[in-house]
Design a protein around this motif. Structure first.
Motif, PDB file in Angstrom:
ATOM      1  N   TYR A 163     -47.421  16.713 -60.256  1.00 13.79           N
ATOM      2  CA  TYR A 163     -47.068  16.056 -58.991  1.00 13.79           C
ATOM      3  C   TYR A 163     -45.936  16.794 -58.293  1.00 13.79           C
ATOM      4  O   TYR A 163     -45.936  16.942 -57.064  1.00 13.79           O
ATOM      5  CB  TYR A 163     -46.644  14.608 -59.244  1.00 13.79           C
ATOM      6  CG  TYR A 163     -47.771  13.654 -59.541  1.00 13.79           C
ATOM      7  CD1 TYR A 163     -49.107  14.035 -59.426  1.00 13.79           C
ATOM      8  CD2 TYR A 163     -47.507  12.354 -59.967  1.00 13.79           C
ATOM      9  CE1 TYR A 163     -50.132  13.156 -59.707  1.00 13.79           C
ATOM     10  CE2 TYR A 163     -48.531  11.457 -60.249  1.00 13.79           C
ATOM     11  CZ  TYR A 163     -49.843  11.866 -60.120  1.00 13.79           C
ATOM     12  OH  TYR A 163     -50.851  10.992 -60.395  1.00 13.79           O
ATOM     13  N   ARG A 179     -46.608  23.377 -54.208  1.00 11.68           N
ATOM     14  CA  ARG A 179     -45.834  22.630 -53.224  1.00 11.68           C
ATOM     15  C   ARG A 179     -44.742  23.526 -52.640  1.00 11.68           C
ATOM     16  O   ARG A 179     -44.065  24.262 -53.379  1.00 11.68           O
ATOM     17  CB  ARG A 179     -45.198  21.406 -53.905  1.00 11.68           C
ATOM     18  CG  ARG A 179     -44.488  20.461 -52.949  1.00 11.68           C
ATOM     19  CD  ARG A 179     -43.953  19.251 -53.709  1.00 11.68           C
ATOM     20  NE  ARG A 179     -45.026  18.552 -54.400  1.00 11.68           N
ATOM     21  CZ  ARG A 179     -45.853  17.701 -53.805  1.00 11.68           C
ATOM     22  NH1 ARG A 179     -45.719  17.460 -52.499  1.00 11.68           N
ATOM     23  NH2 ARG A 179     -46.810  17.108 -54.482  1.00 11.68           N
ATOM     24  N   ASP A 185     -41.392  16.533 -48.372  1.00  8.33           N
ATOM     25  CA  ASP A 185     -42.025  16.318 -49.674  1.00  8.33           C
ATOM     26  C   ASP A 185     -42.042  17.636 -50.434  1.00  8.33           C
ATOM     27  O   ASP A 185     -43.014  17.985 -51.101  1.00  8.33           O
ATOM     28  CB  ASP A 185     -43.453  15.772 -49.502  1.00  8.33           C
ATOM     29  CG  ASP A 185     -44.054  15.304 -50.829  1.00  8.33           C
ATOM     30  OD1 ASP A 185     -43.291  15.174 -51.808  1.00  8.33           O
ATOM     31  OD2 ASP A 185     -45.283  15.065 -50.883  1.00  8.33           O
ATOM     32  N   ALA A 190     -37.737  16.917 -54.907  1.00 10.46           N
ATOM     33  CA  ALA A 190     -38.045  16.353 -56.220  1.00 10.46           C
ATOM     34  C   ALA A 190     -37.004  16.781 -57.252  1.00 10.46           C
ATOM     35  O   ALA A 190     -36.573  15.964 -58.080  1.00 10.46           O
ATOM     36  CB  ALA A 190     -39.445  16.795 -56.655  1.00 10.46           C
ATOM     37  N   GLY A 250     -37.767   7.477 -50.740  1.00  9.64           N
ATOM     38  CA  GLY A 250     -39.169   7.804 -50.500  1.00  9.64           C
ATOM     39  C   GLY A 250     -39.772   6.990 -49.371  1.00  9.64           C
ATOM     40  O   GLY A 250     -40.554   7.517 -48.561  1.00  9.64           O
ATOM     41  N   ALA A 254     -41.226   8.510 -45.947  1.00  7.84           N
ATOM     42  CA  ALA A 254     -42.608   8.221 -45.567  1.00  7.84           C
ATOM     43  C   ALA A 254     -42.682   7.779 -44.111  1.00  7.84           C
ATOM     44  O   ALA A 254     -43.595   8.187 -43.368  1.00  7.84           O
ATOM     45  CB  ALA A 254     -43.184   7.137 -46.481  1.00  7.84           C
ATOM     46  N   ARG A 257     -42.007  10.831 -41.901  1.00  3.16           N
ATOM     47  CA  ARG A 257     -43.130  11.765 -41.857  1.00  3.16           C
ATOM     48  C   ARG A 257     -44.204  11.308 -40.880  1.00  3.16           C
ATOM     49  O   ARG A 257     -44.870  12.126 -40.248  1.00  3.16           O
ATOM     50  CB  ARG A 257     -43.734  11.914 -43.252  1.00  3.16           C
ATOM     51  CG  ARG A 257     -42.819  12.593 -44.253  1.00  3.16           C
ATOM     52  CD  ARG A 257     -43.466  12.663 -45.626  1.00  3.16           C
ATOM     53  NE  ARG A 257     -44.583  13.598 -45.644  1.00  3.16           N
ATOM     54  CZ  ARG A 257     -45.411  13.740 -46.671  1.00  3.16           C
ATOM     55  NH1 ARG A 257     -45.255  12.981 -47.748  1.00  3.16           N
ATOM     56  NH2 ARG A 257     -46.394  14.609 -46.627  1.00  3.16           N
ATOM     57  N   GLN A 388     -48.105   8.362 -47.037  1.00  6.09           N
ATOM     58  CA  GLN A 388     -47.060   9.288 -46.604  1.00  6.09           C
ATOM     59  C   GLN A 388     -45.896   9.361 -47.589  1.00  6.09           C
ATOM     60  O   GLN A 388     -44.950  10.113 -47.376  1.00  6.09           O
ATOM     61  CB  GLN A 388     -46.531   8.871 -45.222  1.00  6.09           C
ATOM     62  CG  GLN A 388     -47.581   8.838 -44.129  1.00  6.09           C
ATOM     63  CD  GLN A 388     -48.258  10.177 -43.935  1.00  6.09           C
ATOM     64  OE1 GLN A 388     -47.607  11.230 -43.958  1.00  6.09           O
ATOM     65  NE2 GLN A 388     -49.576  10.165 -43.719  1.00  6.09           N
ATOM     66  N   PRO A 390     -43.622  10.500 -50.468  1.00  2.00           N
ATOM     67  CA  PRO A 390     -43.514  11.817 -51.128  1.00  2.00           C
ATOM     68  C   PRO A 390     -44.033  11.773 -52.568  1.00  2.00           C
ATOM     69  O   PRO A 390     -43.521  11.024 -53.396  1.00  2.00           O
ATOM     70  CB  PRO A 390     -42.008  12.102 -51.089  1.00  2.00           C
ATOM     71  CG  PRO A 390     -41.494  11.301 -49.939  1.00  2.00           C
ATOM     72  CD  PRO A 390     -42.337  10.056 -49.910  1.00  2.00           C
TER      73      PRO A 390
END
Length: 475
Positions: A163, A179, A185, A190, A250, A254, A257, A388, A390
């Motif tokens: 992920y 990624r 994201d 992360a 997050g 979202a 985004r 949306q 992440p």
């Protein structure tokens, strides 16, 4: 008349005493010294729950609102019953079969998913009420259970790394290209969230056992050190709800985004309707979904959960293999008829919620209440925000849940126990199934037991190594 009055008074006293005991038990199961810790622990299971729920919603048109309401009810009931952060997780094998089928394929859609959940729940329920689950629980060697826990924990951790490292399409269940480092994201986000969680929670809770003098065998009482500004800052930092902060970050990202997703959301619960299951759906659901799910539910959702809860909460006496089997069965025998996602308990969810501070049933009760509110207020339109969210942040939550579950196997200090545990883990990971690893672990335990029996028999009959050496030196 006097006898009737005395009888009615006795009944009133009995029901009054019963209600007071129930209220006391309810307070014990839901109360906790730290409300923030319970709220933080409620976030520990979302790394598993959200990805699978989102995947089934996007790929198979699962009723998100209905699932939120029913799983919320499950959370509250299990929190009240057990008094520990008992998780409610998706049935992963059934979800994997559904997601891996071709998009738009009607051979394993919602009716087949629900049929698989009902069949699995029915089998687990029967194993519970007949006492067979309790017998199996007492019979399975601990190293085999630890191997299953270790394999599940490592599997979660490896999925979490995917992920974080790769872009992921939940509607197909496949990972894409790497990624990017930057972005809302990105991988850098992360990694920052991972470092933040480690900074706040560390490697886990340290033992609070009192120090004992080995010579006098008495508890050593030490005066608390004077708090300095440094220790005060440490206390403040360690008390922060890291999982809540990461999850709220997050949600904010979202919305940033895709701001239009907020305007597109509709208020009101989704319609709850009975699912029509045909004969074909029953057949496909049982063969493709229930058969691979039943061993996983027995091992991870009942056996491993009971073992882990006994390690983490040895004072709790209601968490038995029989009771857990019954709750898993009832959740699916009831909820799947209305289109709720097939659910079970899971050792990974329990480890994740414990990692982030969950210590009572209040943790999952908070989570369940939040799910019910979201299901009633936003319903299935919540998927517009979740798409949306992440994915890297979900990976962070899942990573620490998997690591915490894997760390439960650290008590296997004996070489033979470690051998059985590692073989069970390796086979489970390579064969992509806990059932295969479990069978290999049990066979290995039997072989080792037979070997000990043969060796002990030889020693008793004078065929030990010492006797052989003595005989050869005499000749």
């Amino acid at each position: 008349m006097e006898e009737e009055a005395h009888s009615s008074t006795t009944q009133l006293e009995y029901y009054s005493s019963l209600s007071s005991r129930l209220v006391t038990k309810l307070k014990q199961n839901l109360s906790s010294p730290s409300k923030w810790s319970e709220l933080n622990g409620a976030m520990g299971d979302l790394g598993t729950y959200i990805p699978i729920l989102l995947a089934l919603t996007l790929a198979k048109d699962l009723n998100l609102g209905t699932t939120l309401i029913f799983t919320g009810i499950y959370n509250i009931i299990t929190g009240v019953l057990y008094g520990v952060p008992m998780p409610v997780q998706p049935m992963k094998s059934i979800a994997a079969v559904a997601i891996s089928s071709t998009t738009g394929d009607s051979s394993f859609s919602v009716p087949e998913i629900m049929a698989a959940g009902i069949c699995t729940g029915g089998v687990v329920f029967l194993l519970g009420i007949t006492g067979l689950m309790g017998f199996v629980y007492r019979l399975i060697p601990l190293p085999v259970v630890r191997g299953i826990q270790l394999s599940q924990g490592l599997s979660f951790a490896m999925t979490a790394v995917k992920y974080v490292r790769n872009l992921h399409n939940f509607s197909t269940g496949k990972s894409g290209k790497e990624r990017p480092w930057l972005g809302l994201d990105g991988m850098l986000l992360a990694l920052f969230c991972s470092a933040f969680v480690v900074l706040i929670t560390g490697a886990g809770e340290k033992s609070s056992d009192p120090e004992v003098d080995e010579t006098t065998n008495e508890i050593v009482i030490t005066r608390p050190k004077r708090r300095t500004k440094v220790t005060q800052w440490r206390l403040i930092i360690s008390s922060l709800p890291s999982a809540v902060i990461v999850f709220l970050l997050g949600i904010v990202l979202a919305i940033v985004r895709k701001p239009a997703a907020v305007r597109e959301m509709e208020f009101g619960p989704a319609a709850i309707e009975l699912v029509t299951i045909s004969k074909h759906a029953w057949k496909e659901g049982f063969l493709k979904g229930a058969i691979p799910q039943i061993p996983l539910s027995v091992l991870n959702s009942v056996i491993a959960v009971c073992k882990l809860s006994a390690d983490l909460f040895p004072e709790k006496d209601l968490i038995s293999a029989t009771s857990v089997s019954v709750t898993v069965g009832l959740m699916n025998v009831v909820g799947c008829w209305f289109g709720a996602m097939p659910c079970c308990h899971g050792a990974g969810g329990l480890a994740g919620q414990y990692k982030f501070g969950g210590r009572s049933g209040g943790s999952v009760a908070i989570l369940g209440t939040s799910k019910i509110v979201l299901g009633l207020v936003l319903g299935s339109s919540l998927v517009k925000i979740l798409t949306q969210f992440p994915v890297g942040i979900l990976g962070v939550l899942l990573l620490f849940a998997g690591i915490e579950l894997a760390m439960a196997s650290r008590d296997m200090n004996d070489k033979e126990d470690s051998f059985v545990m590692l073989v069970t883990t390796a086979v489970s990971l390579v064969a992509s199934g806990a059932a295969v690893g479990f069978c290999c672990g049990v066979v290995l335990c039997i072989l080792l037991k037979l070997r000990h029996t043969v060796v002990d028999h030889k020693k008793i009959n004078g065929w030990g190594c010492d006797q052989i050496t003595a005989g050869s030196s005499t000749n």
